[in-house]
Write an enzyme that holds these catalytic residues in place. Structure first.
Site, PDB file in Angstrom:
ATOM      1  CB  CYS A 174     -16.725  10.400   4.743  1.00 46.85           C
ATOM      2  SG  CYS A 174     -15.419  10.633   3.310  1.00 46.85           S
ATOM      3  N   GLY A 187      -8.545  16.689  42.325  1.00 51.27           N
ATOM      4  CA  GLY A 187      -9.240  16.564  43.382  1.00 51.27           C
ATOM      5  C   GLY A 187     -10.928  17.398  43.335  1.00 51.27           C
ATOM      6  CB  CYS A 243     -14.770   6.535   2.339  1.00 52.19           C
ATOM      7  SG  CYS A 243     -13.369   7.496   3.480  1.00 52.19           S
ATOM      8  CD  GLU A 283     -14.021   4.206   5.117  1.00 54.06           C
ATOM      9  OE1 GLU A 283     -13.044   4.978   5.732  1.00 54.06           O
ATOM     10  OE2 GLU A 283     -14.977   4.519   5.361  1.00 54.06           O
ATOM     11  CG  HIS A 304     -11.268   9.465   5.833  1.00 52.13           C
ATOM     12  ND1 HIS A 304     -12.460   9.804   5.588  1.00 52.13           N
ATOM     13  CD2 HIS A 304     -10.550  10.536   6.324  1.00 52.13           C
ATOM     14  CE1 HIS A 304     -12.765  10.956   5.910  1.00 52.13           C
ATOM     15  NE2 HIS A 304     -11.609  11.557   6.504  1.00 52.13           N
ATOM     16  CB  ALA A 342      -5.138   9.440  39.528  1.00 52.33           C
ATOM     17  CG  LEU A 368      -9.943  20.151  38.078  1.00 55.63           C
ATOM     18  CD1 LEU A 368      -9.609  21.804  37.562  1.00 55.63           C
ATOM     19  CD2 LEU A 368      -8.786  19.228  37.581  1.00 55.63           C
ATOM     20  CB  ALA A 369     -14.062  17.036  39.625  1.00 61.18           C
TER      21      ALA A 369
HETATM   22  N1  LIG Z   1     -15.876   6.704   7.010  1.00 54.98           N
HETATM   23  C1  LIG Z   1     -14.810   7.400   7.604  1.00 54.98           C
HETATM   24  N2  LIG Z   1     -13.384   6.875   7.679  1.00 54.98           N
HETATM   25  C2  LIG Z   1     -12.548   7.548   8.316  1.00 54.98           C
HETATM   26  O1  LIG Z   1     -11.664   7.083   8.534  1.00 54.98           O
HETATM   27  C3  LIG Z   1     -12.812   8.934   8.718  1.00 54.98           C
HETATM   28  N3  LIG Z   1     -12.084   9.608   9.259  1.00 54.98           N
HETATM   29  C4  LIG Z   1     -14.384   9.196   8.509  1.00 54.98           C
HETATM   30  N4  LIG Z   1     -14.755  10.543   9.185  1.00 54.98           N
HETATM   31  C5  LIG Z   1     -15.519  11.545   8.462  1.00 54.98           C
HETATM   32  O2  LIG Z   1     -15.005  12.453   7.717  1.00 54.98           O
HETATM   33  C6  LIG Z   1     -15.264  13.547   8.575  1.00 54.98           C
HETATM   34  C7  LIG Z   1     -13.675  14.362   8.500  1.00 54.98           C
HETATM   35  O3  LIG Z   1     -13.476  14.345   7.173  1.00 54.98           O
HETATM   36  P1  LIG Z   1     -11.653  15.108   6.867  1.00 54.98           P
HETATM   37  O4  LIG Z   1     -10.941  14.057   6.995  1.00 54.98           O
HETATM   38  O5  LIG Z   1     -11.802  16.332   7.825  1.00 54.98           O
HETATM   39  O6  LIG Z   1     -11.900  15.453   5.332  1.00 54.98           O
HETATM   40  C8  LIG Z   1     -15.557  13.182   9.707  1.00 54.98           C
HETATM   41  O7  LIG Z   1     -16.528  14.324  10.217  1.00 54.98           O
HETATM   42  C9  LIG Z   1     -16.183  12.158   9.615  1.00 54.98           C
HETATM   43  O8  LIG Z   1     -17.738  12.317   9.179  1.00 54.98           O
HETATM   44  N5  LIG Z   1     -15.175   8.603   8.025  1.00 54.98           N
END
Ligand SMILES: Nc1nc(O)c(N)c(N[C@@H]2O[C@H](COP(=O)(O)O)[C@@H](O)[C@H]2O)n1
Length: 298
Positions: A79, A235, A88, A56, A54, A166, A238-239
């Site tokens: 998280c 076009g 995190c 952090e 992540h 496009a 499709l949409a």
């Molecule tokens: N705070 C934070 N920083 C990030 O960089 C993140 N990717 C997230 N994601 C959170 O964690 C979930 C995914 O978890 P996994 O990587 O699959 O274990 C995602 O749903 C977010 O809630 N948060």
């Protein structure tokens, strides 16, 4: 209240987070900056794709011991779960940061959430900082979670009165692939990862084509397969089913010449949010009316 240094760091984190656009789904694109105890940038990072660290974690690794007593500035609530990466909020506690500044609360956070856990552990937490700016990057992801389907952008060219795909012809349209997870083109006969390989092996599960029947069912299937942002390139044939089903959130149209504009250029209910010149085309970005004010698409 966030300080001027923290606001500048948040803007830096938002810019970093955008490097994850089109790559992190089903996870969000998140950026993080660590300030040391004197307010200097000590480390920074972003979430590159699901399965990797992540934001952090990357920023704390770059900061090392300089994070102690410093501030983590992050675009999404840290998280609170041990998944593919460690929680995190625990990484932040282990690094002994004194303060955490957050833009958006995580709508998917587990338990009472990372912000509450950090506060309970004695960390000063400032939330809702530069939310609108953070949503410029996190918006499509959050909108997708709210709607329980991918955010959908329809891109087309208007040339000599005709509306057609496009991406194959216009470089600015092709660039939109970098912000999307998947693309549906060629009247539904091509459905694939927007930029092949960006999400990593097995992160998205996509059917190869659309049978043209129920657009809402396709949207559900794509959401289950990890798609948070779908680009529709084609076009009206499709949409139209997607428009009728209320599934188109934003439109990017490339107008080739002022003569012979079809009537209408935009479907009803969409408002222009940006008009700009892109080489020999005029680019018009539009959003669904009720989504323009306040909370926008996102
Ligand atoms: N705070 C934070 N920083 C990030 O960089 C993140 N990717 C997230 N994601 C959170 O964690 C979930 C995914 O978890 P996994 O990587 O699959 O274990 C995602 O749903 C977010 O809630 N948060």
């Amino acid at each position: 209240m966030a300080s001027l240094i923290e606001l500048a760091a948040m803007r830096r984190a938002i810019m970093l987070s955008a490097f994850g656009l089109g790559a992190t789904s089903p996870n969000p694109p998140v950026g993080c900056v660590i300030l040391d105890a004197n307010g200097r940038v000590a480390g920074e990072g972003y979430h590159e794709r699901k399965g990797l660290a992540h934001a952090e974690g990357n920023a704390l690794r770059a900061a090392g011991t300089a994070a102690r007593g410093g501030t983590a500035v992050v675009t999404l609530e840290p998280c609170n779960h041990v998944g593919r990466a460690p929680a995190c909020r625990q990484l932040l506690l282990d690094a002994q940061v004194a303060r955490v500044v957050v833009a958006l609360a995580d709508p998917t956070s587990r338990g009472r959430g990372g912000i509450a856990e950090l506060r309970a552990a004695g960390v000063s937490v400032e939330s809702d900082v530069l939310v609108d700016e953070a949503l410029l990057v996190l918006g499509a992801w959050r909108h997708s979670l709210r709607m329980q389907r991918p955010t959908l952008t329809w891109v087309y060219e208007v040339a000599r009165g005709r509306i057609r795909g496009a991406v194959d012809r216009i470089s600015a349209a092709e660039e939109l692939l970098w912000e999307a997870d998947a693309v549906l083109a060629a009247d539904g006969n091509h459905l694939g990862e927007a930029v092949v390989g960006r999400h990593g092996y097995g992160m998205l599960a996509l059917p190869r084509r659309w049978d043209g029947r129920d657009p809402a069912e396709l949207a559900q299937t794509l959401a289950r397969g990890g798609v948070r942002h779908l680009l529709l390139d084609g076009g009206l044939e499709l949409a139209e089913p997607f428009i009728k089903a209320g599934l188109v959130d934003q439109i990017v149209v490339f107008v080739a010449d002022p003569a012979g504009l079809p009537e209408p250029v935009l479907p009803g209910g969409f408002q222009m949010v940006e008009v700009s010149r892109k080489g020999d085309h005029v680019q018009v970005c539009a959003r669904r009316g009720q989504l323009v004010a306040g909370d926008s698409t996102h």
